[in-house]
Design a protein around this motif. Structure first.
Motif, PDB file in Angstrom:
ATOM      1  N   GLY A   1       0.844  -1.185   0.000  1.00 51.47           N
ATOM      2  CA  GLY A   1       0.000   0.000   0.000  1.00 51.47           C
ATOM      3  C   GLY A   1       0.881   1.237   0.000  1.00 51.47           C
ATOM      4  O   GLY A   1       2.108   1.137  -0.150  1.00 51.47           O
ATOM      5  N   PRO A   2       0.283   2.406   0.210  1.00 52.50           N
ATOM      6  CA  PRO A   2       1.072   3.633   0.226  1.00 52.50           C
ATOM      7  C   PRO A   2       2.218   3.548   1.239  1.00 52.50           C
ATOM      8  O   PRO A   2       1.989   3.337   2.431  1.00 52.50           O
ATOM      9  CB  PRO A   2       0.059   4.710   0.620  1.00 52.50           C
ATOM     10  CG  PRO A   2      -1.272   4.137   0.213  1.00 52.50           C
ATOM     11  CD  PRO A   2      -1.134   2.652   0.422  1.00 52.50           C
ATOM     12  N   GLY A   3       3.436   3.651   0.752  1.00 60.28           N
ATOM     13  CA  GLY A   3       4.607   3.613   1.623  1.00 60.28           C
ATOM     14  C   GLY A   3       5.003   2.241   2.125  1.00 60.28           C
ATOM     15  O   GLY A   3       5.926   2.112   2.921  1.00 60.28           O
ATOM     16  N   VAL A   4       4.302   1.196   1.686  1.00 58.43           N
ATOM     17  CA  VAL A   4       4.610  -0.160   2.139  1.00 58.43           C
ATOM     18  C   VAL A   4       4.825  -1.056   0.919  1.00 58.43           C
ATOM     19  O   VAL A   4       3.913  -1.255   0.117  1.00 58.43           O
ATOM     20  CB  VAL A   4       3.482  -0.743   3.022  1.00 58.43           C
ATOM     21  CG1 VAL A   4       3.839  -2.150   3.473  1.00 58.43           C
ATOM     22  CG2 VAL A   4       3.214   0.144   4.220  1.00 58.43           C
ATOM     23  N   THR A   5       6.032  -1.568   0.808  1.00 54.50           N
ATOM     24  CA  THR A   5       6.374  -2.527  -0.241  1.00 54.50           C
ATOM     25  C   THR A   5       7.077  -3.705   0.403  1.00 54.50           C
ATOM     26  O   THR A   5       7.483  -3.631   1.567  1.00 54.50           O
ATOM     27  CB  THR A   5       7.334  -1.907  -1.281  1.00 54.50           C
ATOM     28  OG1 THR A   5       8.582  -1.614  -0.619  1.00 54.50           O
ATOM     29  CG2 THR A   5       6.759  -0.647  -1.911  1.00 54.50           C
ATOM     30  N   GLU A   6       7.227  -4.777  -0.355  1.00 56.69           N
ATOM     31  CA  GLU A   6       7.963  -5.923   0.166  1.00 56.69           C
ATOM     32  C   GLU A   6       9.388  -5.520   0.548  1.00 56.69           C
ATOM     33  O   GLU A   6       9.896  -5.915   1.599  1.00 56.69           O
ATOM     34  CB  GLU A   6       7.993  -7.040  -0.874  1.00 56.69           C
ATOM     35  CG  GLU A   6       8.718  -8.282  -0.412  1.00 56.69           C
ATOM     36  CD  GLU A   6       8.758  -9.367  -1.470  1.00 56.69           C
ATOM     37  OE1 GLU A   6       9.843  -9.938  -1.688  1.00 56.69           O
ATOM     38  OE2 GLU A   6       7.703  -9.648  -2.094  1.00 56.69           O
ATOM     39  N   ALA A   7      10.023  -4.706  -0.283  1.00 58.62           N
ATOM     40  CA  ALA A   7      11.397  -4.278  -0.011  1.00 58.62           C
ATOM     41  C   ALA A   7      11.494  -3.472   1.280  1.00 58.62           C
ATOM     42  O   ALA A   7      12.431  -3.654   2.069  1.00 58.62           O
ATOM     43  CB  ALA A   7      11.941  -3.465  -1.185  1.00 58.62           C
ATOM     44  N   ILE A   8      10.521  -2.609   1.523  1.00 59.56           N
ATOM     45  CA  ILE A   8      10.533  -1.802   2.754  1.00 59.56           C
ATOM     46  C   ILE A   8      10.334  -2.692   3.980  1.00 59.56           C
ATOM     47  O   ILE A   8      11.031  -2.547   4.982  1.00 59.56           O
ATOM     48  CB  ILE A   8       9.470  -0.680   2.690  1.00 59.56           C
ATOM     49  CG1 ILE A   8       9.939   0.394   1.703  1.00 59.56           C
ATOM     50  CG2 ILE A   8       9.199  -0.087   4.066  1.00 59.56           C
ATOM     51  CD1 ILE A   8       8.891   1.451   1.389  1.00 59.56           C
ATOM     52  N   VAL A   9       9.388  -3.625   3.893  1.00 58.72           N
ATOM     53  CA  VAL A   9       9.152  -4.533   5.022  1.00 58.72           C
ATOM     54  C   VAL A   9      10.394  -5.387   5.270  1.00 58.72           C
ATOM     55  O   VAL A   9      10.792  -5.597   6.418  1.00 58.72           O
ATOM     56  CB  VAL A   9       7.895  -5.394   4.784  1.00 58.72           C
ATOM     57  CG1 VAL A   9       7.765  -6.468   5.860  1.00 58.72           C
ATOM     58  CG2 VAL A   9       6.643  -4.514   4.764  1.00 58.72           C
ATOM     59  N   ARG A  10      11.027  -5.843   4.206  1.00 54.31           N
ATOM     60  CA  ARG A  10      12.269  -6.623   4.352  1.00 54.31           C
ATOM     61  C   ARG A  10      13.324  -5.780   5.084  1.00 54.31           C
ATOM     62  O   ARG A  10      14.019  -6.275   5.973  1.00 54.31           O
ATOM     63  CB  ARG A  10      12.786  -7.055   2.986  1.00 54.31           C
ATOM     64  CG  ARG A  10      13.929  -8.057   3.064  1.00 54.31           C
ATOM     65  CD  ARG A  10      14.397  -8.518   1.695  1.00 54.31           C
ATOM     66  NE  ARG A  10      13.369  -9.316   1.025  1.00 54.31           N
ATOM     67  CZ  ARG A  10      12.731  -8.944  -0.086  1.00 54.31           C
ATOM     68  NH1 ARG A  10      13.011  -7.801  -0.656  1.00 54.31           N
ATOM     69  NH2 ARG A  10      11.819  -9.725  -0.617  1.00 54.31           N
ATOM     70  N   GLN A  11      13.416  -4.511   4.722  1.00 53.84           N
ATOM     71  CA  GLN A  11      14.382  -3.611   5.380  1.00 53.84           C
ATOM     72  C   GLN A  11      14.025  -3.420   6.854  1.00 53.84           C
ATOM     73  O   GLN A  11      14.902  -3.455   7.726  1.00 53.84           O
ATOM     74  CB  GLN A  11      14.392  -2.265   4.651  1.00 53.84           C
ATOM     75  CG  GLN A  11      15.401  -1.287   5.181  1.00 53.84           C
ATOM     76  CD  GLN A  11      15.361   0.028   4.392  1.00 53.84           C
ATOM     77  OE1 GLN A  11      14.433   0.301   3.641  1.00 53.84           O
ATOM     78  NE2 GLN A  11      16.380   0.837   4.599  1.00 53.84           N
TER      79      GLN A  11
END
Length: 190
Positions: free
Chosen positions: A142-152
């Motif tokens: 969603g806005p501001g949430v991607t798999e890459a961000i969650v992984r980070q």
């Protein structure tokens, strides 16, 4: 996020889920629940926000006494097992999750299959998906949430080494999320 892994609530009055808690991620996952919808963050200290679902939606609290002997019997045949969660992935519907290691995934699938055979009126996720892959829901794209961000975000915590030692029957309802019952794996009374 609801137990089905979708942010927010489903619009239903409530449902149960049979889950295996993953305490090492409890604080992190509960914070994501609070971010999306505080009503689905439980104040019950035994409630497992961080979990791997065995079967949901499941029985109503009214049917608990009738179902308990069969649930106990199935869980008693399952010895506790180690679980490693290191891979972040995303389902086609945007649910970002952790994938259990191959051996643990097979054990979770065996448990879900036994429960589904014992309770055929309750197929996993009400039959909405074909092959249900064991997973621990983290977030949703969603806005501001991607798999890459969650992984980070999770990088300092990974890999998670957990132990599947019990199952909880959790109730999901806005303002009323709680644990209805819990059973150990491998040692329930026969």
């Amino acid at each position: 996020m609801s137990s089905t892994g979708h942010p927010g609530h489903s619009g239903h009055s409530g449902h149960s889920a049979l889950v295996v808690p993953v305490p090492a991620l409890e604080e992190w996952v509960k914070a994501r629940h609070e971010h999306y919808d505080r009503a689905y963050a439980s104040d019950d200290p035994s409630f497992a926000h961080a979990h791997i679902t065995l079967l949901a939606p499941f029985i109503s609290s009214d049917d608990l006494a009738t179902a308990t002997p069969r649930v106990e019997e199935i869980l008693s045949r399952t010895t506790p097992f180690a679980v490693e969660l290191a891979t972040v992935a995303t389902f086609p519907n945007g649910i970002i999750h952790l994938v259990p290691d191959r051996v643990a995934s097979a054990r979770f699938r065996t448990l879900t299959r036994a429960l589904t055979e014992a309770f055929p009126a309750y197929p996993p996720y009400a039959g909405a998906f074909g092959d249900v892959a064991p997973h621990l829901t983290l977030d949703a794209v969603g806005p501001g949430v991607t798999e890459a961000i969650v992984r980070q975000w999770l990088a300092p915590l990974l890999p998670i080494r957990a132990y599947a030692a019990s199952a909880h029957l959790s109730w999901y309802e806005a303002g009323a999320c709680r644990t209805l019952a819990h059973w150990p794996l491998g040692s329930a009374t026969r």
